[in-house]
Write a protein that holds these residues in place. Sequence first.
Motif: not given
Lengths: 319, 319
Positions: B153, B157, B178
């Motif tokens: 994640q 991101r 994300y």
Amino acid sequence: MSTKNLLIVSPIKDAQRAQFAATGVNLVELDDLNHRVAPSAINIMYGWKAAIGEQLLAAPQSQLEWVHAISAGVDSLPLATFAQRGIKLTNAAGIHAQAISQSVLASILYFVRRLDIASHNQQKQHWAHHDDQTPHVIDDFKYVIFGTGHIGQQIARLLKSFGGYTIGVNTTGHPAEYFDDTISIQSLDSRVWQADVVVNVMPLTDTTHHFFNHELFDQFAHLFLFVNVGRGPVVDSTSVIDGINSGLIQHAALDVFETEPLPADSPFWHLPNTLITPHNTGVITHFKKAQAALFLPNLKQYLTDGTFKTNQVDLTKGY
Amino acid sequence: MSTKNLLIVSPIKDAQRAQFAATGVNLVELDDLNHRVAPSAINIMYGWKAAIGEQLLAAPQSQLEWVHAISAGVDSLPLATFAQRGIKLTNAAGIHAQAISQSVLASILYFVRRLDIASHNQQKQHWAHHDDQTPHVIDDFKYVIFGTGHIGQQIARLLKSFGGYTIGVNTTGHPAEYFDDTISIQSLDSRVWQADVVVNVMPLTDTTHHFFNHELFDQFAHLFLFVNVGRGPVVDSTSVIDGINSGLIQHAALDVFETEPLPADSPFWHLPNTLITPHNTGVITHFKKAQAALFLPNLKQYLTDGTFKTNQVDLTKGY
């Protein structure tokens, strides 16, 4: 309003040629200059080449009124002549922001995450898990970016997404998007001297020439990394070379130099802890398309009311 | 409830020792084991070392009930034994996410922005502005990340802050923060095979052993970069070596290997277009502090009601 003659100096593709022509301008190719169209009849230059520009400026009763430079920096153009003769100038500031900001992050992460050391050890087939060179993370450091325009803002935005604290330096200390703090270049203080990472994206002007010099670098307390993606002559070369060699500047990532191409015998090539790129951080793949996309709205508006939507250069400031 | 004995296997500092003790547990140092405290009396292990763990498990009437591993991967621990004996396991998943995700971005930007080529040319004092190696930008490419936990994640991101399109692969294809899209590992399709950049952050389990092999790599259409920061044995080494040598995999950034440390005669050292880091992308500077900060809330809650606030490992899944 009479039809304007637009001289295509910078190469474009047919798709862009058609878009430009659709605005009602008369497109003039370089081959047609002096043959089918007189230099004095050119109103607009798309792109700047010194020899051609000087020919147009020298033509009696020149009608040149607008030059669009395809670079962000316009320090090589005759700005004083433009100002004196009322010739407007637009530039391509912003078009390189994405590419340059990604290169700046690439360089910062390269040194912060110790890829320089990994790469060095790889060449020696040396596995060095347990040494004292633990990689840093972005938010261990303070970042000072000289220049808070398009490029500076994109660099700050990306650094912030990694958790970095960003200070911008500009002419007056006015706030700028994505910066935690801004400082006037006239009144630098400890917030700057405590920087771990310094990035230069300032344009080259009379004020910024050799701005980074021995005296300036001497004031930093612990400069982990100096990045220059602005203009070569903003930095006194010897100050970086001496700074790296003495350890005052721990690492450097340099894309621009006072002399380009960098001569084969330049001391920069062998400088330790330094990453050199050949003034290519701003090079983009779909350059013609992006450039035309920036120019076209300006062309439409200029033909309507003589003003620009974006990117007009202040000829006295030089950017 | 009787006082629990907490064996400190992983080093901690006095500040953390005081925090742990304040919860009411009895701290047992390794030096005290077998002398002042019997192996059978240990209830909790902070950190895992195989020799010590096996001694505790072998002790008649062992009271071991909870092991906290200071790594994210727990593939080297005797999970089946833990399950059989009702011993709970927590890990340090998440603690390395920031560091690893920054290293992954460093590697991606290194190849995308062509620092590999710049670095190579620098060694030859070759200024190569006008070659055909225009740097890419992040958003030229599609990214597929195998593993959508903490680390995946954070990688997604950061890629998104650069404008990257991210697809996550996990067990069931469930959505994850994300990621623009997620796919089940059981039903990979063209969305995966069209990836330019593939990042592995999957844990090592029976299912993932040699998941990346010749057959899998063969299905990619144009794999610009393969990054492995998960576990070495998730990848069949020969498939990466062959892939790079044949050009099927254009670049690789590898932090983990089937054999570590990488032997001096490993073919990985000399693999072209490959960046090797010594399993250090997850190493963090303030590791002891961060580790204790993760453990302490779990310790408090466990002493209260026998449950964990975070990071309990599913012993059948292995993560």
